[in-house]
Design an enzyme around this catalytic site. Structure first.
Site, PDB file in Angstrom:
ATOM      1  N   SER A  39       0.750  -1.289  -0.045  1.00  0.00           N
ATOM      2  CA  SER A  39      -0.013   0.107   0.113  1.00  0.00           C
ATOM      3  C   SER A  39       0.669   1.277  -0.124  1.00  0.00           C
ATOM      4  CB  SER A  39      -0.819   0.000   1.083  1.00  0.00           C
ATOM      5  OG  SER A  39      -1.475  -1.267   1.331  1.00  0.00           O
ATOM      6  N   CYS A  59      -2.560  -5.789   1.894  1.00  0.00           N
ATOM      7  CA  CYS A  59      -3.944  -5.469   1.676  1.00  0.00           C
ATOM      8  C   CYS A  59      -4.567  -6.289   0.598  1.00  0.00           C
ATOM      9  CB  CYS A  59      -4.073  -3.961   1.662  1.00  0.00           C
ATOM     10  SG  CYS A  59      -5.583  -3.332   1.539  1.00  0.00           S
ATOM     11  N   CYS A 116      -6.930  -7.144   3.679  1.00  0.00           N
ATOM     12  CA  CYS A 116      -8.128  -6.427   3.644  1.00  0.00           C
ATOM     13  C   CYS A 116      -8.947  -7.102   2.576  1.00  0.00           C
ATOM     14  CB  CYS A 116      -8.084  -4.870   3.431  1.00  0.00           C
ATOM     15  SG  CYS A 116      -6.450  -4.083   3.807  1.00  0.00           S
ATOM     16  N   LYS A 121      -9.932 -10.866   2.359  1.00  0.00           N
ATOM     17  CA  LYS A 121     -10.670 -10.993   3.804  1.00  0.00           C
ATOM     18  C   LYS A 121     -12.105 -10.573   3.797  1.00  0.00           C
ATOM     19  CE  LYS A 121     -10.850  -7.621   6.519  1.00  0.00           C
ATOM     20  NZ  LYS A 121     -10.164  -6.907   7.470  1.00  0.00           N
ATOM     21  N   TYR A 176      -2.247  -3.438  -9.968  1.00  0.00           N
ATOM     22  CA  TYR A 176      -1.201  -2.693  -9.422  1.00  0.00           C
ATOM     23  C   TYR A 176       0.188  -2.549 -10.148  1.00  0.00           C
ATOM     24  CZ  TYR A 176      -3.625  -1.559  -5.052  1.00  0.00           C
ATOM     25  OH  TYR A 176      -4.371  -1.179  -4.098  1.00  0.00           O
ATOM     26  N   TYR A 229      -8.273  -7.726  15.904  1.00  0.00           N
ATOM     27  CA  TYR A 229      -9.432  -7.775  14.653  1.00  0.00           C
ATOM     28  C   TYR A 229      -9.438  -8.760  13.804  1.00  0.00           C
ATOM     29  CZ  TYR A 229      -6.495  -5.591  11.447  1.00  0.00           C
ATOM     30  OH  TYR A 229      -5.487  -5.233  10.280  1.00  0.00           O
ATOM     31  N   GLU A 268     -12.370 -11.304  12.930  1.00  0.00           N
ATOM     32  CA  GLU A 268     -12.877 -11.348  11.503  1.00  0.00           C
ATOM     33  C   GLU A 268     -12.998 -13.007  10.927  1.00  0.00           C
ATOM     34  OE1 GLU A 268     -11.831  -6.890  10.216  1.00  0.00           O
ATOM     35  OE2 GLU A 268     -10.436  -8.651   9.667  1.00  0.00           O
ATOM     36  N   ARG A 314      -5.032 -14.893  25.613  1.00  0.00           N
ATOM     37  CA  ARG A 314      -4.346 -14.702  26.976  1.00  0.00           C
ATOM     38  C   ARG A 314      -5.070 -13.951  28.079  1.00  0.00           C
ATOM     39  NH1 ARG A 314       0.988 -11.633  25.067  1.00  0.00           N
ATOM     40  NH2 ARG A 314      -0.103  -9.507  24.640  1.00  0.00           N
ATOM     41  N   GLY A 359      -1.065 -10.906  16.553  1.00  0.00           N
ATOM     42  CA  GLY A 359      -0.263  -9.783  16.319  1.00  0.00           C
ATOM     43  C   GLY A 359       0.636  -9.687  15.030  1.00  0.00           C
ATOM     44  N   ASP A 413       3.245  -0.024   7.694  1.00  0.00           N
ATOM     45  CA  ASP A 413       3.356  -0.740   9.151  1.00  0.00           C
ATOM     46  C   ASP A 413       4.684  -1.266   9.646  1.00  0.00           C
ATOM     47  OD1 ASP A 413       0.696  -1.465   8.512  1.00  0.00           O
ATOM     48  OD2 ASP A 413       0.798  -3.555   8.092  1.00  0.00           O
ATOM     49  N   HIS A 455     -35.014   8.080   7.058  1.00  0.00           N
ATOM     50  CA  HIS A 455     -35.849   7.282   7.308  1.00  0.00           C
ATOM     51  C   HIS A 455     -36.674   6.456   6.391  1.00  0.00           C
ATOM     52  CE1 HIS A 455     -38.689   5.221  10.316  1.00  0.00           C
ATOM     53  NE2 HIS A 455     -39.740   5.354   9.179  1.00  0.00           N
ATOM     54  N   GLU A 480     -30.193   6.571  10.859  1.00  0.00           N
ATOM     55  CA  GLU A 480     -30.940   7.516  11.482  1.00  0.00           C
ATOM     56  C   GLU A 480     -30.764   7.558  12.900  1.00  0.00           C
ATOM     57  OE1 GLU A 480     -35.144   7.320  11.253  1.00  0.00           O
ATOM     58  OE2 GLU A 480     -35.104   5.160  10.612  1.00  0.00           O
TER      59      GLU A 480
HETATM   60  C1  FAD Z   1      -5.560 -10.526   7.369  1.00  0.00           C
HETATM   61  C2  FAD Z   1      -5.497  -8.921   7.478  1.00  0.00           C
HETATM   62  C3  FAD Z   1      -6.471  -8.241   7.108  1.00  0.00           C
HETATM   63  C4  FAD Z   1      -6.426  -6.771   7.158  1.00  0.00           C
HETATM   64  N1  FAD Z   1      -7.530  -5.988   6.996  1.00  0.00           N
HETATM   65  C5  FAD Z   1      -7.483  -4.710   6.945  1.00  0.00           C
HETATM   66  C6  FAD Z   1      -8.543  -3.881   6.901  1.00  0.00           C
HETATM   67  O1  FAD Z   1      -9.674  -4.362   6.502  1.00  0.00           O
HETATM   68  N2  FAD Z   1      -8.497  -2.569   6.770  1.00  0.00           N
HETATM   69  C7  FAD Z   1      -7.206  -1.949   6.684  1.00  0.00           C
HETATM   70  O2  FAD Z   1      -6.824  -0.547   6.795  1.00  0.00           O
HETATM   71  N3  FAD Z   1      -5.947  -2.736   6.945  1.00  0.00           N
HETATM   72  C8  FAD Z   1      -6.149  -4.009   7.118  1.00  0.00           C
HETATM   73  N4  FAD Z   1      -5.033  -4.793   7.233  1.00  0.00           N
HETATM   74  C9  FAD Z   1      -3.500  -4.193   7.537  1.00  0.00           C
HETATM   75  C10 FAD Z   1      -3.023  -3.725   5.951  1.00  0.00           C
HETATM   76  O3  FAD Z   1      -2.799  -4.738   5.110  1.00  0.00           O
HETATM   77  C11 FAD Z   1      -1.693  -2.945   6.454  1.00  0.00           C
HETATM   78  O4  FAD Z   1      -1.917  -2.069   7.341  1.00  0.00           O
HETATM   79  C12 FAD Z   1      -1.147  -2.589   4.969  1.00  0.00           C
HETATM   80  O5  FAD Z   1      -1.116  -3.415   3.942  1.00  0.00           O
HETATM   81  C13 FAD Z   1       0.291  -1.859   5.111  1.00  0.00           C
HETATM   82  O6  FAD Z   1       0.781  -1.321   4.173  1.00  0.00           O
HETATM   83  P1  FAD Z   1       2.558  -1.510   3.796  1.00  0.00           P
HETATM   84  O7  FAD Z   1       2.585  -0.486   2.522  1.00  0.00           O
HETATM   85  O8  FAD Z   1       2.741  -0.701   5.335  1.00  0.00           O
HETATM   86  O9  FAD Z   1       2.869  -3.042   3.776  1.00  0.00           O
HETATM   87  P2  FAD Z   1       2.528  -4.317   2.845  1.00  0.00           P
HETATM   88  O10 FAD Z   1       0.907  -3.726   2.151  1.00  0.00           O
HETATM   89  O11 FAD Z   1       2.493  -5.382   3.930  1.00  0.00           O
HETATM   90  O12 FAD Z   1       3.632  -4.325   1.912  1.00  0.00           O
HETATM   91  C14 FAD Z   1       4.873  -4.548   2.106  1.00  0.00           C
HETATM   92  C15 FAD Z   1       5.420  -5.441   1.154  1.00  0.00           C
HETATM   93  O13 FAD Z   1       6.897  -5.334   1.203  1.00  0.00           O
HETATM   94  C16 FAD Z   1       7.170  -6.629   0.648  1.00  0.00           C
HETATM   95  N5  FAD Z   1       8.510  -6.907   1.351  1.00  0.00           N
HETATM   96  C17 FAD Z   1       8.791  -7.284   2.523  1.00  0.00           C
HETATM   97  N6  FAD Z   1      10.275  -7.418   2.701  1.00  0.00           N
HETATM   98  C18 FAD Z   1      10.687  -7.042   1.406  1.00  0.00           C
HETATM   99  C19 FAD Z   1      12.261  -7.040   0.998  1.00  0.00           C
HETATM  100  N7  FAD Z   1      13.069  -7.317   1.852  1.00  0.00           N
HETATM  101  N8  FAD Z   1      12.286  -7.058  -0.270  1.00  0.00           N
HETATM  102  C20 FAD Z   1      11.409  -6.581  -0.962  1.00  0.00           C
HETATM  103  N9  FAD Z   1      10.104  -6.762  -0.590  1.00  0.00           N
HETATM  104  C21 FAD Z   1       9.860  -7.043   0.658  1.00  0.00           C
HETATM  105  C22 FAD Z   1       6.234  -7.568   1.040  1.00  0.00           C
HETATM  106  O14 FAD Z   1       5.933  -8.847   0.461  1.00  0.00           O
HETATM  107  C23 FAD Z   1       4.994  -6.747   0.850  1.00  0.00           C
HETATM  108  O15 FAD Z   1       4.371  -7.021  -0.346  1.00  0.00           O
HETATM  109  C24 FAD Z   1      -5.144  -6.176   7.209  1.00  0.00           C
HETATM  110  C25 FAD Z   1      -3.970  -7.262   7.527  1.00  0.00           C
HETATM  111  C26 FAD Z   1      -4.200  -8.437   7.491  1.00  0.00           C
HETATM  112  C27 FAD Z   1      -2.982  -9.263   7.583  1.00  0.00           C
END
Ligand code: FAD
Length: 452
Positions: free
Chosen positions: A17, A45, A50, A53, A101, A180, A184, A201, A266, A307, A441, A446
C-alpha cells in the site's frame, strides 16, 4: 532533480500500500523510481489482507441472508456451500488486483524487480539476485509479519497468510488471539459452519474499542456458537495420524481438537535481515523503524512508511504516509499525515466500527465533563428476520463544548455508516449539529441523529 551519481532517485523496498503509492507519486513528479517486491505487487492489503478477507466476509454472510430469507418469501432448497469455489474466486480477484497494481507501476514508468532487497548502505541496496543498486533516497515500506508463539508444534499452525489457501473448509477451527484479524476469521468460519474456538491470553477482546461494543460483540458471537477460552495460552500443538490437531493449553487438562489452528496474535514490523544496521537505522522496542514526522529515519537518505513504522497498521494510513513522503521529498509540498480521528472497523459478524475517543478514553481525559448518548435498538431487518440481535450506537460528547468526540457502532453495515459519521467527528461538529440533521428514514444510520 535527477542526480546522475545514482542509478535511481528513489528506490522503494516493498510494493504494498505505502510503497506503490509513494512510487507512483514520486514518478509523477519526474523522479526515476524503482521498487523491489519479494512476493506479489499489491502487498498485504490486496494479496493477503483487507481485500481477500472482505470477500470471505461477503461470501460467509450469505449464510445469514439465506437463513433470514424465508420470512421474505424465499424458499431456498438444498442450501450447500463449497469452500474451493469461494477460495478460488477470491484468488482470481487477487490476481486481477495484482495485475492492476503492476499496471499502475508500468504506466507510471516505475521499474520493478520481483525479488527481495536489502540495504547495504545509506544510498545502496542489494537484490537477491546479487545486483547492487544505488539511489539518492531509499524508502522502506516492507510492512509487518505475523508473530508466532515459540511452542512445540507451531509448524502445524497457520497464519492469515495461509488461511486464504486452505484445501478444505476445516470442521473445527481454533484461533489464537482476540484482535480484529482473529475475530474477523472467527466470524467467517462460524458463518460457514465450522466450530470455532477463540483462545486468548487475557479476557479482553479488541483492545482499544469501546467496552460496550466489545461486550455486545462477545454476547452475539457466543450466541452464534463461537466458544471463547480466556486467560489461556497455547502449550503445544500435536498432529494426529488422521491429520487433525490437538491443541494443549497451559493449565488445562483437556486439549482442543481442531482441523486448523490459526494464530492471529499480532503483526511485527518486517525488519529482520533487512540490513538496516548498514545504514545506522534506529529501531524501536518492537523492531519498528523509528521515523520523525516527515517519515525520515535516523539515516537522512532513508525514509520509512506504513506498518514497518508500527504507528497505525492500516492501509489508508500507509497510503497517506507514502503519498506525503513523495509530496515532500519530490514535489516540494509540505504534506502532513493527520493521525487524529482515524476511523477503523472490525468486519466481525456483526461488524463494529469506531472513530475518536471511546468512553473510557474520554473520561480519562475530561473526567466528569463527558456526556454519553446511546441507542440500543433491534434493526428492522433483524426483527423481520426473527433475529434477536441488537445494534448499539454510542456518541461520546464533550459536556462543555458539546463537540462529538467519538462515534462507536455495532450492527449490520456499521462500517458503512461510520465512514460518514467520521467526517462529522473530524470536522469537530457538535451534538447539536447531529440533532439538527433530519433523520433518513427508515435506516439504521438515522439512530445517529435521534439520540436524546
Ligand atoms: C488479514 C489482514 C486483514 C487486514 N485487514 C485490513 C482492513 O480491513 N483494513 C485496513 O485498513 N487494513 C487491514 N490490514 C492491514 C493492512 O493490510 C496493512 O496495514 C497495509 O497493507 C500496510 O501497508 P504497507 O505498505 O506498510 O505494507 P504491505 O502492504 O504489507 O507491503 C509490504 C510489501 O513489502 C514486501 N517486502 C517485505 N520485505 C521485503 C524485502 N526485503 N524486499 C522486497 N519486498 C519486501 C512484502 O512482500 C509486501 O508486499 C489487514 C492485514 C491483514 C494481515
Amino acid at each position: 532533480m535527477t542526480d546522475p551519481a545514482y542509478d535511481y532517485d528513489l528506490f522503494v523496498i516493498g510494493a504494498g500500500s505505502g510503497g506503490v503509492r509513494a512510487s507512483r507519486i514520486a514518478a509523477g513528479y519526474g523522479a526515476r523510481v524503482a521498487v523491489a517486491e519479494e512476493y506479489r505487487v499489491g502487498g498485504t492489503c490486496v494479496i493477503r489482507g483487507c481485500v481477500p478477507k472482505k470477500l470471505l466476509v461477503y461470501g460467509s454472510h450469505f449464510a445469514e441472508e439465506l437463513q433470514d430469507a424465508a420470512n421474505y418469501g424465499w424458499t431456498v432448497e438444498k442450501m450447500t456451500f463449497d469452500w474451493p469455489t469461494l477460495r478460488d474466486a477470491v484468488a482470481k480477484d487477487v490476481d486481477r488486483l495484482n495485475a492492476a497494481y503492476t499496471n499502475t507501476l508500468n504506466s507510471n514508468k516505475v521499474e520493478h524487480f520481483l525479488e527481495r532487497a536489502t540495504i547495504t548502505g545509506p544510498n545502496s541496496v542489494k537484490l537477491a539476485s546479487g545486483r547492487e543498486i544505488t539511489a539518492k533516497y531509499i524508502l522502506v515500506a516492507v510492512g509487518a509479519w505475523p508473530v508466532m508463539p515459540e511452542i512445540e508444534g507451531v509448524e502445524h499452525c497457520i497464519t492469515s497468510n495461509e488461511v486464504f489457501h486452505l484445501e478444505s473448509l476445516p470442521r473445527r477451527v481454533v484461533i489464537a488471539g482476540a484482535g480484529y484479524i482473529a475475530l474477523e476469521f472467527a466470524g467467517i468460519f462460524n458463518a460457514l459452519g465450522s466450530h470455532v474456538t477463540v483462545v486468548n491470553r487475557s479476557e479482553t477482546i479488541l483492545r482499544g474499542y469501546d467496552a460496550a461494543l466489545r461486550d455486545r460483540l462477545l454476547q452475539i458471537t457466543m450466541a452464534r456458537g463461537i466458544e471463547y477460552k480466556f486467560n489461556c495460552g497455547f502449550e503445544r500443538v500435536e498432529k494426529q495420524e488422521d491429520g487433525s490437531l490437538l491443541v494443549f493449553m497451559k493449565g488445562q487438562p483437556d486439549p482442543l481438537h481442531a482441523d486448523a489452528v490459526l494464530v492471529a496474535t499480532g503483526r511485527r514490523p518486517k525488519t529482520d535481515g533487512l540490513g538496516l544496521e548498514n545504514a545506522g537505522i534506529a529501531l524501536g522496542a518492537h523492531g519498528e523503524i523509528v521515523v520523525d514526522e516527515g517519515a525520515q529515519t535516523s539515516c537522512p537518505s532513508i525514509f520509512a512508511v506504513g506498518d514497518v513504522t508500527n504507528r497505525v497498521q492500516l492501509t489508508p494510513i500507509a497510503i497517506r504516509e507514502g503519498h506525503a513522503f513523495a509530496d515532500r521529498v519530490f514535489g516540494g509540498k509540505d504534506t502532513r499525515v493527520s493521525y487524529d480521528c482515524i476511523p477503523s472497523a472490525v468486519f466481525s459478524q456483526p461488524p463494529l466500527a469506531s472513530v475518536g475517543l471511546n468512553e473510557a478514553q474520554a473520561r480519562e481525559k475530561l473526567g466528569s465533563n463527558v456526556k454519553i448518548f446511546t441507542s440500543d435498538f433491534r434493526p428492522m431487518k433483524n426483527i423481520f428476520g426473527h433475529r434477536p440481535e441488537r445494534g448499539l450506537y454510542k456518541l461520546v460528547v464533550d459536556a462543555q463544548t458539546d463537540k462529538v468526540l467519538g462515534v462507536h457502532l455495532i450492527g449490520p453495515d456499521a462500517p458503512e455508516v461510520l465512514q460518514a459519521a467520521a467526517i462529522a467527528v473530524k470536522a469537530g461538529l457538535t451534538k447539536a449539529d447531529f440533532d439538527a440533521t433530519v433523520a433518513l428514514h427508515p435506516s439504521m444510520a438515522e439512530e445517529l441523529v435521534l439520540m436524546r
